[in-house]
Design an enzyme around this catalytic site. Structure first.
Site, PDB file in Angstrom:
ATOM      1  N   ILE A  77      15.222  27.760 -20.043  1.00  0.00           N
ATOM      2  CA  ILE A  77      14.695  27.918 -18.685  1.00  0.00           C
ATOM      3  C   ILE A  77      15.116  26.709 -17.869  1.00  0.00           C
ATOM      4  O   ILE A  77      14.986  25.570 -18.327  1.00  0.00           O
ATOM      5  CB  ILE A  77      13.162  28.082 -18.727  1.00  0.00           C
ATOM      6  CG1 ILE A  77      12.838  29.438 -19.381  1.00  0.00           C
ATOM      7  CG2 ILE A  77      12.556  28.017 -17.325  1.00  0.00           C
ATOM      8  CD1 ILE A  77      11.391  29.619 -19.729  1.00  0.00           C
ATOM      9  N   GLY A  78      15.634  26.967 -16.682  1.00  0.00           N
ATOM     10  CA  GLY A  78      16.120  25.878 -15.833  1.00  0.00           C
ATOM     11  C   GLY A  78      15.065  25.423 -14.838  1.00  0.00           C
ATOM     12  O   GLY A  78      13.862  25.669 -15.006  1.00  0.00           O
ATOM     13  N   ASP A  79      15.543  24.768 -13.790  1.00  0.00           N
ATOM     14  CA  ASP A  79      14.620  24.218 -12.789  1.00  0.00           C
ATOM     15  C   ASP A  79      14.174  25.265 -11.763  1.00  0.00           C
ATOM     16  O   ASP A  79      13.120  25.105 -11.129  1.00  0.00           O
ATOM     17  CB  ASP A  79      15.293  23.063 -12.037  1.00  0.00           C
ATOM     18  CG  ASP A  79      16.576  23.517 -11.346  1.00  0.00           C
ATOM     19  OD1 ASP A  79      17.356  24.270 -11.972  1.00  0.00           O
ATOM     20  OD2 ASP A  79      16.796  23.139 -10.186  1.00  0.00           O
TER      21      ASP A  79
ATOM     22  N   THR B 225      23.432  29.269  -7.946  1.00  0.00           N
ATOM     23  CA  THR B 225      22.048  29.749  -7.816  1.00  0.00           C
ATOM     24  C   THR B 225      21.862  30.105  -6.353  1.00  0.00           C
ATOM     25  O   THR B 225      22.675  29.692  -5.527  1.00  0.00           O
ATOM     26  CB  THR B 225      21.083  28.595  -8.196  1.00  0.00           C
ATOM     27  OG1 THR B 225      20.951  28.537  -9.611  1.00  0.00           O
ATOM     28  CG2 THR B 225      19.710  28.711  -7.599  1.00  0.00           C
TER      29      THR B 225
ATOM     30  N   THR C 297      19.753  23.518  -6.246  1.00  0.00           N
ATOM     31  CA  THR C 297      20.766  24.123  -7.114  1.00  0.00           C
ATOM     32  C   THR C 297      21.518  23.006  -7.809  1.00  0.00           C
ATOM     33  O   THR C 297      21.800  21.971  -7.205  1.00  0.00           O
ATOM     34  CB  THR C 297      21.737  25.010  -6.319  1.00  0.00           C
ATOM     35  OG1 THR C 297      22.775  25.438  -7.234  1.00  0.00           O
ATOM     36  CG2 THR C 297      22.379  24.309  -5.142  1.00  0.00           C
ATOM     37  N   GLY C 298      21.824  23.217  -9.059  1.00  0.00           N
ATOM     38  CA  GLY C 298      22.547  22.180  -9.784  1.00  0.00           C
ATOM     39  C   GLY C 298      22.187  22.200 -11.249  1.00  0.00           C
ATOM     40  O   GLY C 298      21.643  23.203 -11.748  1.00  0.00           O
ATOM     41  N   HIS C 299      22.472  21.112 -11.914  1.00  0.00           N
ATOM     42  CA  HIS C 299      22.255  21.026 -13.359  1.00  0.00           C
ATOM     43  C   HIS C 299      20.746  20.913 -13.624  1.00  0.00           C
ATOM     44  O   HIS C 299      20.163  19.840 -13.549  1.00  0.00           O
ATOM     45  CB  HIS C 299      23.019  19.819 -13.897  1.00  0.00           C
ATOM     46  CG  HIS C 299      23.203  19.872 -15.371  1.00  0.00           C
ATOM     47  ND1 HIS C 299      24.292  19.366 -16.012  1.00  0.00           N
ATOM     48  CD2 HIS C 299      22.409  20.385 -16.345  1.00  0.00           C
ATOM     49  CE1 HIS C 299      24.166  19.557 -17.317  1.00  0.00           C
ATOM     50  NE2 HIS C 299      23.022  20.174 -17.536  1.00  0.00           N
ATOM     51  N   GLY C 300      20.149  22.056 -13.932  1.00  0.00           N
ATOM     52  CA  GLY C 300      18.696  22.186 -13.959  1.00  0.00           C
ATOM     53  C   GLY C 300      17.951  21.171 -14.790  1.00  0.00           C
ATOM     54  O   GLY C 300      16.849  20.740 -14.425  1.00  0.00           O
TER      55      GLY C 300
HETATM   56  N1  ASP Z   1      19.753  25.075 -11.343  1.00  0.00           N
HETATM   57  C1  ASP Z   1      20.157  26.245 -12.071  1.00  0.00           C
HETATM   58  C2  ASP Z   1      19.761  26.087 -13.503  1.00  0.00           C
HETATM   59  O1  ASP Z   1      19.901  25.025 -14.046  1.00  0.00           O
HETATM   60  C3  ASP Z   1      21.605  26.509 -12.014  1.00  0.00           C
HETATM   61  C4  ASP Z   1      22.233  26.287 -10.678  1.00  0.00           C
HETATM   62  O2  ASP Z   1      21.624  25.958  -9.720  1.00  0.00           O
HETATM   63  O3  ASP Z   1      23.415  26.458 -10.597  1.00  0.00           O
HETATM   64  O4  ASP Z   1      19.373  27.050 -14.100  1.00  0.00           O
END
Ligand code: ASP
Length: 344
Positions: free
Chosen positions: A238-240, A209, A260-263
């Protein structure tokens, strides 16, 4: 001294003082990220690594220039994110990942630390630079978040051209989708549970992201985040990134954060707002608050990822709990820093 004379003197003094308040020592700073995940040196050729580093440098310096010239943190954040959205290396705009069904659905949000104004778009498929549309939602609509078709209708009204969804196609992301689907389908065959199967995907297939946080010379903070989400996500997921408080947060009294990460974890743990709340109510530094949330709250429960944080003094903190995070920062008192791997 009579009251009138006093107030005339006060306003005269303030009118002349206000520009002087921006002295050579007035802090300003910017930090950016291009995603966190299983990013290991062994996976890069020296040329690839160099290419990522120069794009990160270009993005952070583009935003920095806006701040240096006295521009607003919101403009710096938008300019830096546009550079990353326009690059195929990052999972936002041109490099967006694919949904399970083979298309691209983009999310973005932006927040103004002065007054907590915010704008977000979710699940848009035909917007070249989603962060710019999020900003239009903030500035020209009465809403905070617009999704899908409604967001795109709004874009049209605002004169934003709609682009074909295949503008976001890239070979690498397509290969990642095929690999992810193979793994998903295998896992599904045994567990028959999409959620469990998706959970079992290695994180490097799923994340990446872009985002930026900035402090300008007037002491205003801003944060923005833009993403294609997670590879092989269900359509409509929809993510974070577009959720204010989860993926993006800015408030002058505490800090500005982009995640950024596992939303799913970042939404459930309200990550960006939690970090700023620890700064505001517990008088933590951004380094302490960021480390607590990323390493003590998220890591033990499997919430992989990282954040970039800047505060009102121009301090920057870039914590992550993965093997790497594409990141860069620069301030009036710190030369350009670019990092990819842990320990750099
Ligand atoms: N946070 C983003 C999501 O979950 C993905 C990411 O940051 O890599 O959509």
């Amino acid at each position: 001294m009579n009251k009138l004379l006093f107030s005339t003197l006060v306003s005269a003094c303030c009118i002349t003082l206000s520009p002087l308040a921006i002295s050579a020592n007035t802090p300003f700073a910017i930090a950016i990220h291009g995603g966190a995940g299983t990013i290991e040196k062994s996976r890069f050729t020296p040329e690839q690594e160099q290419a990522y580093r120069s794009k990160l440098k270009e993005a952070v310096e583009t935003g920095y220039k806006v701040l240096e010239q006295g521009g607003e943190s919101l403009d710096a954040v938008t300019a830096a994110i546009n550079v990353l959205e326009n690059s195929p290396y990052f999972n936002a705009g041109r490099g967006a990942v694919y949904t399970y069904d083979g298309s691209h659905e983009l999310d973005a949000s932006i927040m103004d630390g002065r007054d907590r104004q915010a704008g977000a778009v979710a699940g848009v498929k035909h917007i070249e630079n989603p962060i710019n549309l999020a900003r239009l939602v903030m500035e020209r609509s009465v809403h905070v978040m617009l999704s899908g078709q409604g967001a795109e209708e709004f874009a049209k009204e605002q004169g934003v051209p709609l682009v074909e969804n295949n503008l976001f196609d890239t070979d690498n992301r397509y290969k990642a989708l095929l690999k992810a689907k193979e793994k998903l389908d295998k896992a599904k065959a045994t567990s028959k549970d999409y959620q469990a199967a998706h959970q079992a995907l290695p994180v490097n297939y799923k994340i990446g992201t872009v985002g930026a946080v900035a402090l300008d010379k007037n002491g205003n903070l801003a944060a923005g985040t833009s993403t294609g989400g997670m590879t092989a996500k269900r359509f409509g997921r929809i993510g974070d990134a577009p959720i204010i408080g989860a993926g993006t947060f800015a408030e002058n009294e505490s800090c500005a954060v982009s995640a950024t990460g596992h939303g799913e974890y970042f939404i459930r743990y309200n990550v960006a707002a939690d970090i700023c709340a620890r700064v505001k109510y517990q008088s933590k530094t951004i380094a302490q608050a960021g480390d607590e949330v990323i390493n003590s709250v998220l890591k033990p429960i499997g919430g992989t990822g990282g954040v970039i944080i800047v505060d009102g003094k121009g301090n920057v903190s870039l914590p992550f709990n993965t093997s790497g995070m594409y990141r860069a920062s620069k301030s009036n008192s710190q030369a350009t820093y670019v990092g990819i791997f842990k320990g750099e």
